[in-house]
Enzyme design. Structure first.
Site, PDB file in Angstrom:
ATOM      1  N   HIS A 132      35.645  27.006  40.917  1.00  0.00           N
ATOM      2  CA  HIS A 132      35.190  25.856  40.132  1.00  0.00           C
ATOM      3  C   HIS A 132      34.365  26.357  38.963  1.00  0.00           C
ATOM      4  O   HIS A 132      33.636  27.346  39.118  1.00  0.00           O
ATOM      5  CB  HIS A 132      34.337  24.909  41.007  1.00  0.00           C
ATOM      6  CG  HIS A 132      34.200  23.557  40.411  1.00  0.00           C
ATOM      7  ND1 HIS A 132      33.261  23.260  39.456  1.00  0.00           N
ATOM      8  CD2 HIS A 132      34.924  22.435  40.603  1.00  0.00           C
ATOM      9  CE1 HIS A 132      33.402  22.002  39.099  1.00  0.00           C
ATOM     10  NE2 HIS A 132      34.404  21.469  39.774  1.00  0.00           N
ATOM     11  N   ASP A 152      39.364  19.733  46.229  1.00  0.00           N
ATOM     12  CA  ASP A 152      40.789  19.503  46.433  1.00  0.00           C
ATOM     13  C   ASP A 152      41.397  20.350  47.536  1.00  0.00           C
ATOM     14  O   ASP A 152      42.559  20.159  47.889  1.00  0.00           O
ATOM     15  CB  ASP A 152      41.545  19.738  45.122  1.00  0.00           C
ATOM     16  CG  ASP A 152      41.372  18.562  44.194  1.00  0.00           C
ATOM     17  OD1 ASP A 152      41.262  17.439  44.715  1.00  0.00           O
ATOM     18  OD2 ASP A 152      41.321  18.761  42.986  1.00  0.00           O
TER      19      ASP A 152
HETATM   20  N1  ACO Z   1      42.423  32.212  42.557  1.00  0.00           N
HETATM   21  C1  ACO Z   1      42.292  33.503  42.148  1.00  0.00           C
HETATM   22  N2  ACO Z   1      41.397  33.917  41.228  1.00  0.00           N
HETATM   23  C2  ACO Z   1      40.598  32.974  40.712  1.00  0.00           C
HETATM   24  C3  ACO Z   1      40.677  31.622  41.086  1.00  0.00           C
HETATM   25  C4  ACO Z   1      41.627  31.253  42.051  1.00  0.00           C
HETATM   26  N3  ACO Z   1      41.732  29.978  42.441  1.00  0.00           N
HETATM   27  N4  ACO Z   1      39.754  30.900  40.377  1.00  0.00           N
HETATM   28  C5  ACO Z   1      39.126  31.773  39.597  1.00  0.00           C
HETATM   29  N5  ACO Z   1      39.625  33.038  39.788  1.00  0.00           N
HETATM   30  C6  ACO Z   1      39.153  34.286  39.154  1.00  0.00           C
HETATM   31  C7  ACO Z   1      39.647  34.404  37.727  1.00  0.00           C
HETATM   32  O1  ACO Z   1      40.884  35.076  37.659  1.00  0.00           O
HETATM   33  C8  ACO Z   1      38.529  35.164  37.087  1.00  0.00           C
HETATM   34  O2  ACO Z   1      38.647  36.518  37.462  1.00  0.00           O
HETATM   35  P1  ACO Z   1      38.190  37.713  36.437  1.00  0.00           P
HETATM   36  O3  ACO Z   1      36.724  37.505  36.237  1.00  0.00           O
HETATM   37  O4  ACO Z   1      38.553  38.973  37.136  1.00  0.00           O
HETATM   38  O5  ACO Z   1      38.986  37.479  35.179  1.00  0.00           O
HETATM   39  C9  ACO Z   1      37.280  34.615  37.774  1.00  0.00           C
HETATM   40  O6  ACO Z   1      37.735  34.185  39.067  1.00  0.00           O
HETATM   41  C10 ACO Z   1      36.624  33.450  37.039  1.00  0.00           C
HETATM   42  O7  ACO Z   1      37.603  32.424  36.882  1.00  0.00           O
HETATM   43  P2  ACO Z   1      37.833  31.566  35.558  1.00  0.00           P
HETATM   44  O8  ACO Z   1      39.285  31.216  35.459  1.00  0.00           O
HETATM   45  O9  ACO Z   1      37.194  32.250  34.391  1.00  0.00           O
HETATM   46  O10 ACO Z   1      36.984  30.302  35.910  1.00  0.00           O
HETATM   47  P3  ACO Z   1      37.054  28.907  35.192  1.00  0.00           P
HETATM   48  O11 ACO Z   1      35.723  28.319  35.353  1.00  0.00           O
HETATM   49  O12 ACO Z   1      37.576  29.041  33.812  1.00  0.00           O
HETATM   50  O13 ACO Z   1      38.157  28.098  36.041  1.00  0.00           O
HETATM   51  C11 ACO Z   1      39.151  26.792  37.744  1.00  0.00           C
HETATM   52  C12 ACO Z   1      37.835  27.246  37.089  1.00  0.00           C
HETATM   53  C13 ACO Z   1      40.119  26.260  36.686  1.00  0.00           C
HETATM   54  C14 ACO Z   1      38.850  25.654  38.721  1.00  0.00           C
HETATM   55  C15 ACO Z   1      39.777  27.996  38.519  1.00  0.00           C
HETATM   56  O14 ACO Z   1      38.891  28.428  39.507  1.00  0.00           O
HETATM   57  C16 ACO Z   1      41.129  27.656  39.115  1.00  0.00           C
HETATM   58  O15 ACO Z   1      42.159  27.744  38.425  1.00  0.00           O
HETATM   59  N6  ACO Z   1      41.166  27.250  40.429  1.00  0.00           N
HETATM   60  C17 ACO Z   1      42.402  26.842  41.042  1.00  0.00           C
HETATM   61  C18 ACO Z   1      42.765  25.415  40.628  1.00  0.00           C
HETATM   62  C19 ACO Z   1      41.873  24.372  41.268  1.00  0.00           C
HETATM   63  O16 ACO Z   1      41.619  24.377  42.471  1.00  0.00           O
HETATM   64  N7  ACO Z   1      41.412  23.413  40.442  1.00  0.00           N
HETATM   65  C20 ACO Z   1      40.595  22.267  40.895  1.00  0.00           C
HETATM   66  C21 ACO Z   1      39.208  22.356  40.365  1.00  0.00           C
HETATM   67  S1  ACO Z   1      38.241  21.042  41.011  1.00  0.00           S
HETATM   68  C22 ACO Z   1      38.726  19.722  40.125  1.00  0.00           C
HETATM   69  O17 ACO Z   1      39.055  19.767  38.968  1.00  0.00           O
HETATM   70  C23 ACO Z   1      38.683  18.455  40.776  1.00  0.00           C
END
Ligand code: ACO
Length: 435
Positions: free
Chosen positions: A308, A366
């Site tokens: 998140h 979720d």
């Molecule tokens: N699986 C694997 N790696 C992940 C995940 C994941 N679900 N989420 C984040 N990471 C990693 C990224 O690759 C990144 O790694 P790095 O630092 O080596 O590059 C690090 O964790 C930080 O992640 P970001 O993508 O920079 O975080 P951001 O805040 O931009 O994204 C998000 C947040 C979109 C929710 C992301 O965690 C994600 O895509 N999760 C899966 C989708 C999801 O569950 N979305 C629902 C969110 S809740 C809602 O909207 C109701």
């Protein structure tokens, strides 16, 4: 008294600016940079709004480091335990919990605005039966403004209130109709004697030829999930609603743009994606293969329902939903639900994995919500629609707050332009034929 400011100096010119620092009730201080470009000649760069407060708000507060979520100051855990979705809706819209009379009036108003214009029903027939219900929602909801053009003056508080009630009250009717269309069953009219979630279940699952009894466990479970999804501060869909609203677009159009932003799998579409992912993983023995995929930067697979932008702790909503899964599955006689068991194992393995630990990646709201929806008989492609029904309350409250904010202006971000510099037009016959 010392003024609360932050001084920024441009070392190349020696010019400096003292910027005011604003403090909210809770949360980190905020540097007010509104004069920055005019006085210093710089834009600021913050893609994805990692450090930018886009507005002032008094609706929802999140402390992502400590896993805190408050609606109008009330902890989500207390509201989940003691409140109802309609009471939370009142709280969101008007700022305080209602007294008994206010609750009665509000609940009556919501119950008596549930019908949609008969002409709207024919919109559904324009969609192919296998259209994704979210696509249908975007179209049908967006068209609502066509039916209420006599009460769309956003500067008129009565018009705004009426639009707010209409959107919240009609959303379940529109959502249920999108489901009925997808399964080829007749639309079911709302029954105003029923509560908000009971009515939604009735419109989705009853058929004219049979009696239908609402399961109180299902109704309460849905109500609880809706409380948890009602608002979440300036997330992507809410910011989209505010951005659209900043141009004075009508509220139906603004909320419809919120529905489109919610649909993405990185946001509200994640609940559908989680179930699809669990189905794909299929068995606990495959967990490590999928975790490796999630960690592999060359693989687009991500662990859906994990991570998140704000929470660096367990999402407090996920905690509540996980507990609720145990309770609902037990009461509905499905304690050993294979999806829930797989999700629990997946969470356990991920939380003990260095990659997820180092990045503070925890289950979000979720990760578990779809498991409950599934047990309630709601099909996977309707999960994000359910989210949209609940989040309408937040979108509407945030839109109302934005319209009444005296500081509100059209939202207009700037950019770093990285395209071609100025160049002269070349006539077609003079252009290089090799390119
Ligand atoms: N699986 C694997 N790696 C992940 C995940 C994941 N679900 N989420 C984040 N990471 C990693 C990224 O690759 C990144 O790694 P790095 O630092 O080596 O590059 C690090 O964790 C930080 O992640 P970001 O993508 O920079 O975080 P951001 O805040 O931009 O994204 C998000 C947040 C979109 C929710 C992301 O965690 C994600 O895509 N999760 C899966 C989708 C999801 O569950 N979305 C629902 C969110 S809740 C809602 O909207 C109701």
């Amino acid at each position: 008294m010392k003024k609360d400011t932050l001084t920024i100096k441009d070392n190349s010119t020696g010019k400096s600016i003292e910027l005011p620092v604003r403090r909210g009730t809770l949360g980190p201080p905020v540097v007010d940079i509104t004069r920055f470009y005019r006085e210093m000649g710089f834009f600021t760069f913050d893609p994805g709004f990692l450090s930018t407060a886009s507005c002032r708000s008094g609706i929802t507060y999140i402390d992502g480091d400590d896993g805190v979520l408050l609606y109008r100051g009330y902890p989500i855990e207390q509201l989940a335990e003691k409140s109802t979705f309609i009471e939370v809706a009142y709280l969101m819209l008007y700022g305080d919990l209602p007294n008994a009379k206010q609750m009665d009036t509000f609940s009556h108003l919501i119950r008596t605005h549930t019908m949609i214009n008969e002409s709207l029903k024919s919109f559904y027939n324009g969609f192919y039966h296998d259209a994704h219900p979210m696509a249908v929602m975007v179209g049908v909801f967006g068209s609502l403004s066509a039916f209420y053009h006599d009460s769309l003056d956003i500067r008129d508080a009565d018009h705004r209130d009426l639009a707010a009630l209409r959107m919240i009250a009609k959303m379940p009717t529109i959502a249920a109709a999108s489901y009925k269309h997808s399964v080829g069953e007749p639309f079911v009219y709302p029954k105003n004697s029923l509560g908000y979630c009971g009515n939604l279940l009735h419109m989705m699952f009853s058929v004219p030829s049979e009696d239908y009894e609402i399961d109180p466990i299902a109704e309460r479970a849905l109500d609880l999930i809706f409380i948890l999804h009602a608002d979440h501060e300036q997330n992507a869909s809410t910011s989209t609603v505010r951005l659209a609203g900043s141009s004075s677009a009508n509220p139906f159009a603004c909320v419809s743009s919120g529905i489109t932003a919610l649909w993405g799998p990185a946001h509200g579409g994640a609940n559908e994606a989680v179930l699809n992912m669990l189905e794909e993983i299929g068995d606990a023995k495959n967990i490590s293969t999928y975790l490796d995929k999630a960690k592999d930067k060359n693989d687009s697979f991500r662990l859906m329902g994990f991570g998140h932008r704000i929470y660096r702790e367990y999402d407090p909503r996920a905690k509540i939903i996980r507990e609720m899964c145990h309770e609902v599955l037990k009461k509905l006689g499905n304690e050993n639900d294979p999806f829930f068991e797989l999700a629990l194992k997946l969470e356990d393995v991920a939380l003990n994995d260095d990659y997820f630990k180092e990045r503070s990646l925890y289950p979000n709201v979720d990760f578990y919500s779809g498991i409950i929806y599934r047990v309630l008989g709601i099909p996977t492609n309707m999960f994000t629609v359910m989210f949209a029904v609940a989040r309408t309350v937040g979108w509407v409250a945030q839109w109302m707050e934005m319209i009444s904010d005296p500081d509100q202006r059209i939202a207009r971000p700037r950019q770093i332009y990285e395209g071609a510099g100025i160049r002269d037009y070349v006539p077609l016959d003079k252009r290089n034929s090799d390119t």
